[in-house]
Design a protein around this motif. Sequence first.
Motif, PDB file in Angstrom:
ATOM      1  N   ALA A  45       0.849  -1.205   0.000  1.00 54.79           N
ATOM      2  CA  ALA A  45       0.000   0.000   0.000  1.00 54.79           C
ATOM      3  C   ALA A  45       0.881   1.251   0.000  1.00 54.79           C
ATOM      4  N   SER A  46       2.025   1.171   0.691  1.00 53.37           N
ATOM      5  CA  SER A  46       2.946   2.323   0.740  1.00 53.37           C
ATOM      6  C   SER A  46       3.505   2.608  -0.649  1.00 53.37           C
ATOM      7  N   SER A  47       4.057   1.581  -1.298  1.00 51.92           N
ATOM      8  CA  SER A  47       4.644   1.810  -2.628  1.00 51.92           C
ATOM      9  C   SER A  47       3.555   2.123  -3.653  1.00 51.92           C
ATOM     10  N   GLY A  48       2.360   1.536  -3.479  1.00 52.09           N
ATOM     11  CA  GLY A  48       1.249   1.796  -4.400  1.00 52.09           C
ATOM     12  C   GLY A  48       0.728   3.220  -4.321  1.00 52.09           C
ATOM     13  N   LEU A  49       1.071   3.917  -3.227  1.00 51.45           N
ATOM     14  CA  LEU A  49       0.690   5.335  -3.108  1.00 51.45           C
ATOM     15  C   LEU A  49       1.907   6.242  -3.291  1.00 51.45           C
ATOM     16  N   GLY A  50       2.956   5.676  -3.905  1.00 49.56           N
ATOM     17  CA  GLY A  50       4.086   6.507  -4.315  1.00 49.56           C
ATOM     18  C   GLY A  50       5.154   6.739  -3.266  1.00 49.56           C
ATOM     19  N   VAL A  51       5.116   6.011  -2.138  1.00 46.00           N
ATOM     20  CA  VAL A  51       6.148   6.184  -1.109  1.00 46.00           C
ATOM     21  C   VAL A  51       7.341   5.293  -1.464  1.00 46.00           C
ATOM     22  N   ASP A  52       8.550   5.890  -1.451  1.00 49.47           N
ATOM     23  CA  ASP A  52       9.758   5.092  -1.671  1.00 49.47           C
ATOM     24  C   ASP A  52      10.153   4.455  -0.345  1.00 49.47           C
ATOM     25  N   ILE A  53       9.913   3.148  -0.258  1.00 48.98           N
ATOM     26  CA  ILE A  53      10.078   2.461   1.030  1.00 48.98           C
ATOM     27  C   ILE A  53      11.518   2.545   1.533  1.00 48.98           C
ATOM     28  N   LYS A  54      12.473   2.601   0.613  1.00 44.77           N
ATOM     29  CA  LYS A  54      13.897   2.659   1.024  1.00 44.77           C
ATOM     30  C   LYS A  54      14.248   3.996   1.663  1.00 44.77           C
ATOM     31  N   GLU A  55      13.426   5.002   1.389  1.00 46.04           N
ATOM     32  CA  GLU A  55      13.721   6.353   1.894  1.00 46.04           C
ATOM     33  C   GLU A  55      13.051   6.651   3.235  1.00 46.04           C
ATOM     34  N   ILE A  56      12.259   5.700   3.744  1.00 47.91           N
ATOM     35  CA  ILE A  56      11.458   5.976   4.939  1.00 47.91           C
ATOM     36  C   ILE A  56      12.326   5.940   6.203  1.00 47.91           C
ATOM     37  N   ASP A  57      12.235   7.007   7.001  1.00 49.49           N
ATOM     38  CA  ASP A  57      12.949   7.029   8.284  1.00 49.49           C
ATOM     39  C   ASP A  57      12.056   6.530   9.410  1.00 49.49           C
ATOM     40  N   CYS A  58      10.781   6.817   9.270  1.00 54.48           N
ATOM     41  CA  CYS A  58       9.852   6.517  10.362  1.00 54.48           C
ATOM     42  C   CYS A  58       8.600   5.877   9.771  1.00 54.48           C
ATOM     43  N   SER A  59       8.256   4.698  10.270  1.00 55.84           N
ATOM     44  CA  SER A  59       7.108   3.954   9.736  1.00 55.84           C
ATOM     45  C   SER A  59       6.244   3.467  10.896  1.00 55.84           C
ATOM     46  N   LEU A  60       5.231   2.682  10.571  1.00 56.08           N
ATOM     47  CA  LEU A  60       4.381   2.100  11.614  1.00 56.08           C
ATOM     48  C   LEU A  60       5.217   1.299  12.609  1.00 56.08           C
ATOM     49  N   TYR A  61       6.252   0.630  12.110  1.00 61.02           N
ATOM     50  CA  TYR A  61       7.120  -0.181  12.986  1.00 61.02           C
ATOM     51  C   TYR A  61       7.719   0.676  14.103  1.00 61.02           C
ATOM     52  N   GLU A  62       8.295   1.837  13.730  1.00 57.68           N
ATOM     53  CA  GLU A  62       8.911   2.710  14.752  1.00 57.68           C
ATOM     54  C   GLU A  62       7.875   3.219  15.754  1.00 57.68           C
ATOM     55  N   CYS A  63       6.651   3.456  15.261  1.00 58.67           N
ATOM     56  CA  CYS A  63       5.581   3.916  16.166  1.00 58.67           C
ATOM     57  C   CYS A  63       5.221   2.821  17.172  1.00 58.67           C
ATOM     58  N   ILE A  64       5.159   1.577  16.685  1.00 60.07           N
ATOM     59  CA  ILE A  64       4.760   0.467  17.548  1.00 60.07           C
ATOM     60  C   ILE A  64       5.865   0.111  18.541  1.00 60.07           C
ATOM     61  N   ILE A  65       7.087  -0.035  18.049  1.00 57.84           N
ATOM     62  CA  ILE A  65       8.165  -0.601  18.864  1.00 57.84           C
ATOM     63  C   ILE A  65       8.960   0.464  19.613  1.00 57.84           C
ATOM     64  N   ASP A  66       9.226   1.603  18.948  1.00 57.81           N
ATOM     65  CA  ASP A  66      10.066   2.632  19.585  1.00 57.81           C
ATOM     66  C   ASP A  66       9.251   3.770  20.187  1.00 57.81           C
ATOM     67  N   GLY A  67       7.929   3.717  20.016  1.00 53.68           N
ATOM     68  CA  GLY A  67       7.102   4.795  20.551  1.00 53.68           C
ATOM     69  C   GLY A  67       7.315   6.110  19.815  1.00 53.68           C
ATOM     70  N   ALA A  68       7.707   6.044  18.525  1.00 50.95           N
ATOM     71  CA  ALA A  68       7.919   7.268  17.743  1.00 50.95           C
ATOM     72  C   ALA A  68       6.611   8.046  17.614  1.00 50.95           C
ATOM     73  N   ASP A  69       6.737   9.370  17.463  1.00 50.46           N
ATOM     74  CA  ASP A  69       5.560  10.226  17.287  1.00 50.46           C
ATOM     75  C   ASP A  69       4.913   9.896  15.941  1.00 50.46           C
ATOM     76  N   VAL A  70       3.637   9.564  15.967  1.00 56.55           N
ATOM     77  CA  VAL A  70       2.946   9.145  14.746  1.00 56.55           C
ATOM     78  C   VAL A  70       2.969  10.244  13.673  1.00 56.55           C
ATOM     79  N   HIS A  71       3.000  11.514  14.099  1.00 55.02           N
ATOM     80  CA  HIS A  71       3.044  12.617  13.126  1.00 55.02           C
ATOM     81  C   HIS A  71       4.308  12.547  12.262  1.00 55.02           C
ATOM     82  N   ASP A  72       5.393  12.010  12.846  1.00 52.73           N
ATOM     83  CA  ASP A  72       6.650  11.905  12.098  1.00 52.73           C
ATOM     84  C   ASP A  72       6.611  10.784  11.062  1.00 52.73           C
ATOM     85  N   ALA A  73       5.615   9.914  11.162  1.00 47.08           N
ATOM     86  CA  ALA A  73       5.555   8.742  10.278  1.00 47.08           C
ATOM     87  C   ALA A  73       4.520   8.914   9.159  1.00 47.08           C
ATOM     88  N   ILE A  74       3.869  10.081   9.117  1.00 46.55           N
ATOM     89  CA  ILE A  74       2.812  10.271   8.112  1.00 46.55           C
ATOM     90  C   ILE A  74       3.358  10.999   6.888  1.00 46.55           C
TER      91      ILE A  74
END
Length: 253
Positions: A45-74
């Motif tokens: 779904a990420s690549s299908g909406l034009g997101v380059d997965i290799k360029e992502i610094d913050c994703s759902l994974y970081e939000c779940i496991i590291d408690g990253a701010d969800v705003h940084d992952a959008i």
Amino acid sequence: MTKIIALANQKGGVGKTTTSINLAASLATLEKNVLVVDADPQANASSGLGVDIKEIDCSLYECIIDGADVHDAIYTTDIGRLDILPSHIDLVGAEIEMLNLKNRERVISDVLAPIADEYDYILIDCSPSLGLITVNSLTAADSVIIPVQCEYFALEGISKLLNTIKIIKGKLNPRLEIEGFLLTMYDSRLRLANQIYDEVKRHFQELVFKTVIQRNVKLSEAPSHGLPVILYDADSTGSKNYLALAKEILNKE
């Protein structure tokens, strides 16, 4: 009031991701603010909406496991009003890491809580499994869309999914409803497709969406261009089908 809809079926290749991307794009086109949450490690779904997965610094994974701010992952997409919370291959290992977390079934609910009011619809694209991430997605959701492929064995495994939904409704999320069964990859020329359609209708009656997603080449091509079909070819059958589905969902509200 935000509505969170999970798209789930533990069977792969039934059109969950295609539906997540294109229903979201259609709702955004109809002037709703929409977020797609990619809860599948394949990150289609990420690549299908034009997101380059290799360029992502913050994703759902970081939000779940590291408690990253969800705003940084959008991330924003090429369609106005449509954002995505992308996935990452690391999500494969997240289920094991989540086992030690307190309230492990509610982690995605907690991730989405700070942004819930910013969107009219949040669509969660679940992975083809009934693992902990899918349980989390169903616990966070108000309703679930179940895509059903118009092919042999279409109904295989659905009873297992319905049982999981029933358990989650009973123990974790009493508000969870079935939004509807969505027939995908429908080819009216095939007798089998019509038999499956009749069988699903007979089983689930008014829970089956009136809109049917037909087999469509443009629908298959669009993700490789990182676009929803409405941007790739607005006049295609696939584009019209998903726009009709979006209107059907809006009319139910």
